[in-house]
Design a protein around this motif. Structure first.
Motif, short mmCIF file in Angstrom:
data_model
loop_
_atom_site.label_atom_id
_atom_site.label_comp_id
_atom_site.label_asym_id
_atom_site.label_seq_id
_atom_site.Cartn_x
_atom_site.Cartn_y
_atom_site.Cartn_z
N LEU A 122 2.86 12.65 -0.59
CA LEU A 122 4.26 12.59 -0.17
C LEU A 122 5.09 11.85 -1.21
CD1 LEU A 122 3.68 11.58 3.57
CD2 LEU A 122 4.26 13.86 2.71
N ASP A 123 6.37 12.16 -1.24
CA ASP A 123 7.35 11.48 -2.08
C ASP A 123 8.42 10.90 -1.17
OD1 ASP A 123 9.48 10.73 -3.73
OD2 ASP A 123 9.02 12.28 -5.21
N PRO A 124 8.70 9.58 -1.27
CA PRO A 124 9.67 8.98 -0.34
C PRO A 124 11.09 9.52 -0.49
CG PRO A 124 9.11 7.44 -2.09
CD PRO A 124 8.17 8.59 -2.22
N ASN A 125 11.42 10.10 -1.65
CA ASN A 125 12.79 10.57 -1.89
C ASN A 125 12.91 12.10 -1.91
OD1 ASN A 125 13.68 7.88 -2.19
ND2 ASN A 125 13.06 7.88 -4.34
N LEU A 151 0.81 -1.22 0.00
CA LEU A 151 0.00 0.00 0.00
C LEU A 151 0.84 1.27 0.00
CD1 LEU A 151 -2.76 -1.05 2.57
CD2 LEU A 151 -2.99 -0.86 0.09
N ALA A 152 2.15 1.16 -0.22
CA ALA A 152 3.02 2.34 -0.17
C ALA A 152 2.62 3.38 -1.21
CB ALA A 152 4.47 1.91 -0.38
N TYR A 153 2.40 2.96 -2.45
CA TYR A 153 2.06 3.93 -3.50
C TYR A 153 0.71 4.59 -3.26
CZ TYR A 153 1.28 5.94 -8.12
OH TYR A 153 1.00 6.79 -9.15
N PRO A 154 -0.37 3.83 -2.96
CA PRO A 154 -1.64 4.51 -2.63
C PRO A 154 -1.51 5.46 -1.44
CG PRO A 154 -2.03 2.19 -3.04
CD PRO A 154 -0.55 2.37 -3.00
N TYR A 155 -0.70 5.07 -0.45
CA TYR A 155 -0.51 5.94 0.72
C TYR A 155 0.20 7.22 0.33
CZ TYR A 155 1.19 7.57 5.25
OH TYR A 155 1.48 8.33 6.36
N SER A 156 1.19 7.12 -0.55
CA SER A 156 1.92 8.33 -0.98
C SER A 156 1.00 9.26 -1.75
CB SER A 156 3.13 7.94 -1.84
OG SER A 156 2.72 7.35 -3.06
N LEU A 203 6.64 6.28 5.03
CA LEU A 203 6.58 5.98 3.60
C LEU A 203 7.86 5.30 3.13
CD1 LEU A 203 4.91 6.20 1.05
CD2 LEU A 203 5.90 8.47 0.65
N ARG A 204 9.00 5.73 3.64
CA ARG A 204 10.26 5.10 3.25
C ARG A 204 10.36 3.67 3.82
NH1 ARG A 204 14.16 7.64 0.84
NH2 ARG A 204 15.84 6.49 1.87
N ALA A 241 0.00 14.49 11.89
CA ALA A 241 -1.08 13.92 11.09
C ALA A 241 -0.63 13.64 9.66
CB ALA A 241 -2.27 14.87 11.07
N THR A 242 0.37 14.35 9.18
CA THR A 242 0.90 14.13 7.83
C THR A 242 2.02 13.11 7.83
OG1 THR A 242 0.34 16.42 7.23
CG2 THR A 242 1.89 15.25 5.80
N HIS A 243 2.91 13.24 8.79
CA HIS A 243 4.05 12.31 8.90
C HIS A 243 3.85 11.46 10.16
CE1 HIS A 243 6.03 14.68 5.79
NE2 HIS A 243 5.74 15.77 6.49
N TRP A 244 3.26 10.30 9.99
CA TRP A 244 2.82 9.50 11.13
C TRP A 244 3.98 9.01 12.00
CZ3 TRP A 244 -1.62 5.90 8.95
CH2 TRP A 244 -2.67 6.72 8.52
N LEU A 245 5.14 8.79 11.42
CA LEU A 245 6.31 8.40 12.20
C LEU A 245 7.39 9.48 12.18
CD1 LEU A 245 6.72 4.61 11.26
CD2 LEU A 245 5.64 5.61 13.28
N GLY A 246 7.03 10.68 11.79
CA GLY A 246 7.99 11.77 11.76
C GLY A 246 8.80 11.79 10.47
#
Length: 312
Positions: free
Chosen positions: A59-62, A49-54, A90-91, A75-80
């Motif tokens: 968000l972009d993982p890179n 589910l990484a791509y749907p979540y991004s 996301l990463r 709320a945007t970055h759930w793990l900071g």
């Protein structure tokens, strides 16, 4: 009809179960294996589910943002965020895709090499068996980590590939899979050889040989279908080990090349931040630990389920 026959006719017979139904029952009775399988399914689903979540979070993982470095969970970055302002969750999700894919594909290639060597060594015997098993012993005797480092440090551009192609994420990924398979096939090869020797001695194989059946026919029709159980168990237990190999290579800088995330290189990037931002090391380390130990529990559950002696 006798009274005994009449009495027996009235007793309902127990429903017959297939061998796979029996194996499933044995596996489901193994609670640690079932819990481990649930953990693996959950981790795999989250990574898929990484791509749907991004897309959902925009968000972009890179994508780096130095103004958002080391932010706590929001709320945007759930793990900071990490040291470059990238979303940690996301990463981790994208990194899990790489690490799990290496484990699965590496296991398939490892099993293919091990089965080919083990089957022909066990079925042909003689000089072929002696040569292949001495080759296996040589690979087993090699120190694993230094060999992985040496193979991982090979510059593919010196072997004829262009620099752009050699450093592309796809080629780097395939290189890791091939490197691990080249040094990790020995266990499956020895298990396959032992199982093949046992099957080769059975009467139906000897009868087929006397009837003029070729070696390839005997291997495909009589040998391989009867040695799937030990191969399946061995391959399952190899997945966790291969994920650890990939993590080791990435941790040492010879694996997946940043910015493409994997749990191993995320752990590498966090080692200098272990005091100021320990969570960046805890998250990938914990996921590697959970995945490997879950795979081992599932593999052990499959081993017990495939063993007829486990039926009480």
């Amino acid at each position: 009809m006798s009274a005994i026959d009449t009495g027996l006719a009235g007793i309902p017979s127990a429903p017959r179960q297939t061998i796979w139904q029996l194996r499933r029952k044995r596996f489901l009775r193994n609670k640690p294996a079932v819990i481990a399988l649930a953990i693996l399914v959950t981790l795999t689903a989250l990574c898929v589910l990484a791509y749907p979540y991004s897309l959902l979070m925009g968000l972009d993982p890179n994508e780096t943002n130095l103004l958002m470095r080391f932010r706590p969970p929001t709320a945007t970055h759930w793990l900071g965020t990490d040291s470059l302002g990238r979303d940690v969750l996301l990463r981790l999700m994208y990194g899990g895709q790489v690490s799990i894919a290496v484990g699965v594909l590496g296991t398939l290639l490892t099993a293919l090499i091990g089965i080919l060597i083990g089957v022909w060594a066990g079925f042909l015997g003689g000089k072929v068996d002696a040569f292949l098993m001495r080759l296996t012993d040589v690979v087993i005797a090699l120190p694993m980590t230094p060999v992985l480092i040496v193979l991982g440090a090979v510059d593919l551009s010196k072997l004829g590939l262009s620099q752009a192609l050699a450093s592309s994420p796809g080629v780097v990924f395939l290189r890791i899979v091939v490197i691990i398979a080249l040094v990790d096939w020995t266990t499956i090869a020895r298990i396959t050889r032992a199982a093949t020797i046992e099957v080769r001695q059975r009467e139906y194989v000897k009868a087929a040989t006397v009837s003029g059946a070729r070696h390839l026919y005997n291997v495909l029709v009589h040998v391989l279908p009867n040695i799937t159980t030990p191969i399946t168990v061995a391959a399952t237990l190899s997945v966790g080990r291969i994920i650890l190999f990939e993590s080791t290579l990435s941790f040492l800088g010879f694996g997946i090349v940043p910015p493409t995330p994997s749990w191993g290189n995320m752990l590498t990037n966090a080692q200098e931040l272990i005091i100021s931002a320990p969570a960046l090391a805890v998250y990938p380390g914990l996921l590697i630990f959970l995945t490997v130990i879950s795979v081992n529990f599932v593999g052990d559950g499959i081993r017990i389920a495939f063993d007829p002696r486990s039926e009480k």
